[in-house]
Structures are given as structure tokens and as C-alpha cells.
Design a protein around this motif. Structure first.
Motif, PDB file in Angstrom:
ATOM      1  N   THR A 112       7.770   8.794  12.655  1.00  0.00           N
ATOM      2  CA  THR A 112       8.644   9.275  11.590  1.00  0.00           C
ATOM      3  C   THR A 112       8.286   8.557  10.290  1.00  0.00           C
ATOM      4  O   THR A 112       7.373   7.734  10.253  1.00  0.00           O
ATOM      5  N   ALA A 113       9.023   8.855   9.247  1.00  0.00           N
ATOM      6  CA  ALA A 113       8.766   8.219   7.956  1.00  0.00           C
ATOM      7  C   ALA A 113       9.061   6.727   8.029  1.00  0.00           C
ATOM      8  O   ALA A 113      10.001   6.310   8.712  1.00  0.00           O
ATOM      9  N   PRO A 114       8.266   5.905   7.344  1.00  0.00           N
ATOM     10  CA  PRO A 114       8.583   4.470   7.295  1.00  0.00           C
ATOM     11  C   PRO A 114       9.904   4.251   6.566  1.00  0.00           C
ATOM     12  O   PRO A 114      10.351   5.093   5.784  1.00  0.00           O
ATOM     13  N   ILE A 123       0.841  -1.204   0.000  1.00  0.00           N
ATOM     14  CA  ILE A 123       0.000   0.000   0.000  1.00  0.00           C
ATOM     15  C   ILE A 123       0.871   1.247   0.000  1.00  0.00           C
ATOM     16  O   ILE A 123       0.614   2.202  -0.746  1.00  0.00           O
ATOM     17  N   ARG A 124       1.895   1.251   0.807  1.00  0.00           N
ATOM     18  CA  ARG A 124       2.795   2.415   0.846  1.00  0.00           C
ATOM     19  C   ARG A 124       3.507   2.612  -0.483  1.00  0.00           C
ATOM     20  O   ARG A 124       3.708   3.753  -0.930  1.00  0.00           O
ATOM     21  N   SER A 125       3.878   1.521  -1.145  1.00  0.00           N
ATOM     22  CA  SER A 125       4.522   1.628  -2.456  1.00  0.00           C
ATOM     23  C   SER A 125       3.570   2.245  -3.475  1.00  0.00           C
ATOM     24  O   SER A 125       3.972   3.056  -4.317  1.00  0.00           O
ATOM     25  N   ALA A 126       2.292   1.854  -3.408  1.00  0.00           N
ATOM     26  CA  ALA A 126       1.291   2.419  -4.325  1.00  0.00           C
ATOM     27  C   ALA A 126       1.114   3.909  -4.078  1.00  0.00           C
ATOM     28  O   ALA A 126       1.006   4.696  -5.024  1.00  0.00           O
ATOM     29  N   ILE A 127       1.092   4.305  -2.819  1.00  0.00           N
ATOM     30  CA  ILE A 127       0.947   5.726  -2.478  1.00  0.00           C
ATOM     31  C   ILE A 127       2.179   6.505  -2.927  1.00  0.00           C
ATOM     32  O   ILE A 127       2.084   7.644  -3.411  1.00  0.00           O
ATOM     33  N   ASP A 128       3.347   5.897  -2.788  1.00  0.00           N
ATOM     34  CA  ASP A 128       4.581   6.527  -3.256  1.00  0.00           C
ATOM     35  C   ASP A 128       4.525   6.749  -4.758  1.00  0.00           C
ATOM     36  O   ASP A 128       4.939   7.803  -5.268  1.00  0.00           O
ATOM     37  N   ASN A 183       0.665   6.040   8.118  1.00  0.00           N
ATOM     38  CA  ASN A 183      -0.458   5.252   8.626  1.00  0.00           C
ATOM     39  C   ASN A 183      -0.079   3.787   8.773  1.00  0.00           C
ATOM     40  O   ASN A 183       0.623   3.218   7.936  1.00  0.00           O
ATOM     41  N   LYS A 184      -0.599   3.163   9.833  1.00  0.00           N
ATOM     42  CA  LYS A 184      -0.493   1.715  10.007  1.00  0.00           C
ATOM     43  C   LYS A 184      -1.792   1.027   9.603  1.00  0.00           C
ATOM     44  O   LYS A 184      -1.822  -0.192   9.416  1.00  0.00           O
TER      45      LYS A 184
END
Length: 217
Positions: free
Chosen positions: A157-159, A122-127, A174-175
Motif C-alpha cells: 500500500t502507500a507509504p 527520496i520519497r519526499s523528493a518524488i512527492d 519502492n523500498k
């Protein structure tokens, strides 16, 4: 479906939370459970008509056990104070969860504190394309329906792998990536309750599609 009877049963179960009481009222429990399963089957068909990628889920599969898992939560009562059910249920996909309880009712979708591989996807998609996600969750009708994402603990902080000045850093921290609509018993008891859930699902669909695509691409 007689939801008034469902809530009445849950209130009595909550007062008499024991196997002995449940054994005496098991016939009543099975009547309510079976009626709810049939109701879920009807809703399942309606949701499938809204979404071509919907994962058909029979009510019998969707409904959760009413017993608490005492192996992992030994201090909890034997029985839950709610009926939970997950429609549109498919592995590695966010389901459409319905929670009807005496201490609160709601519907929800997305991923609540998912495992690392899903969260990373999900974080990769948002990136890669966070602008599309922001358009979905900032749409006026979406905000009116859900108020925004479920408020849950975030990273301070940032992941790992992301900078603190990333343009979508607030989302990346977000978690949990989930939305929820609280329901009143008055809404649940109305004849148009299924239609209300269909409309909520329809509004949630672009959000779910984005997340599901993120974890499958």
C-alpha cells in the motif's frame, strides 16, 4: 589487469574455501588484489573527470574484504566468491559498486533498501518533483542501459503520509532505488572494459544526482 587470472583464482578459492588453502595461496591473492587496486585507481581518475561532484576513492579504500562476516552470517563460507568495490564513496551518498564474481558480475548505483531517513527523503523528493525523476528513468538511453530500477520488494500500500491515488504511487512504494547492469566475463576481459564502465557511470549520473540531492536538501 589480468581479469582472467582473477576469475581463475576465485574459482579455485570457491572449490577450496578454507583458511588453510588461502594461507597456501595468499601470495597469489595479494598479487591479484594489489593489481585490482591499481586498476581501480585508474578508473577512479577517469570517473572523476566525468563528474565534478565525484568523491575520489582510492582503490585500497574502495575494495571490500574477501572474508565473509561470519558473526552475522555463520552459515556462509569463509571467503566470498567475488571481488566487490565501491567507488565514488561518500557517507550518505549512493556509490558506484563493481561486483566481479564467478556466479555473476555487475555494476550498480543508487540505494538498495536504505535506512528509513534516506528512504523518507527520496520519497519526499518524488512527492515534490517526481516528474523530473520519471524523465530520468524513462529516458530511452537509460532504459536501454539499465532496463529500469532494480526489481525488489515493494510496499503493498502507500507509504505512511501518502495517498494510494498519488500520481507517483508506484515509485513511492519502492523500498529500493537502484539500477544495475549485468556484465559477462567476455565484456570484462576486453581492453575497453574501463571505458564501458565510464559510459555506464555517465548514463547513471543524473539518477545518482537526483537521489543524492534528495537526501542532502
Amino acid at each position: 589487469m589480468d581479469f582472467k587470472r582473477l576469475f581463475s583464482f576465485l574459482r579455485e578459492l570457491n572449490k577450496n574455501n578454507s583458511k588453510e588453502w588461502m594461507d597456501e595461496h595468499r601470495k597469489e591473492y595479494h598479487h591479484i588484489r594489489d593489481s585490482y587496486i591499481l586498476w581501480l585507481n585508474e578508473l577512479d581518475i577517469k570517473l572523476a573527470n566525468v563528474d565534478e561532484n565525484y568523491a575520489p576513492t582510492e582503490g585500497k579504500k574502495a575494495i571490500n574484504r574477501i572474508n565473509n562476516n561470519l558473526m552475522f552470517h555463520p552459515n556462509k563460507p569463509i571467503y566470498k566468491d567475488h571481488f566487490g568495490a565501491g567507488l565514488d564513496d561518500k557517507p550518505e551518498k549512493g556509490d558506484f559498486y563493481i561486483h566481479l564474481g564467478i556466479n555473476g558480475s555487475f555494476v550498480a548505483g543508487g540505494f538498495y533498501r536504505p535506512k528509513k531517513s534516506i528512504l523518507d527523503s527520496i520519497r519526499s523528493a518524488i512527492d515534490y518533483n517526481g516528474g523530473e525523476f520519471k524523465e530520468i528513468i524513462e529516458k530511452e538511453s537509460f532504459v536501454q542501459t539499465f532496463g529500469g530500477l532494480v526489481d525488489d520488494e515493494k510496499l503493498k500500500t502507500a507509504p505512511k503520509g501518502f495517498e494510494n491515488d498519488h500520481q507517483h504511487i508506484e515509485l513511492l512504494r519502492n523500498k529500493t532505488f537502484a539500477v544495475q547492469v549485468d556484465l559477462t566475463q567476455e565484456q570484462i576481459l576486453k581492453n575497453d572494459f574501463q571505458e564501458k564502465l565510464v559510459e555506464i557511470y555517465r548514463e547513471m549520473l543524473p539518477f545518482q544526482n537526483y537521489l543524492n540531492k534528495a537526501i542532502t536538501v
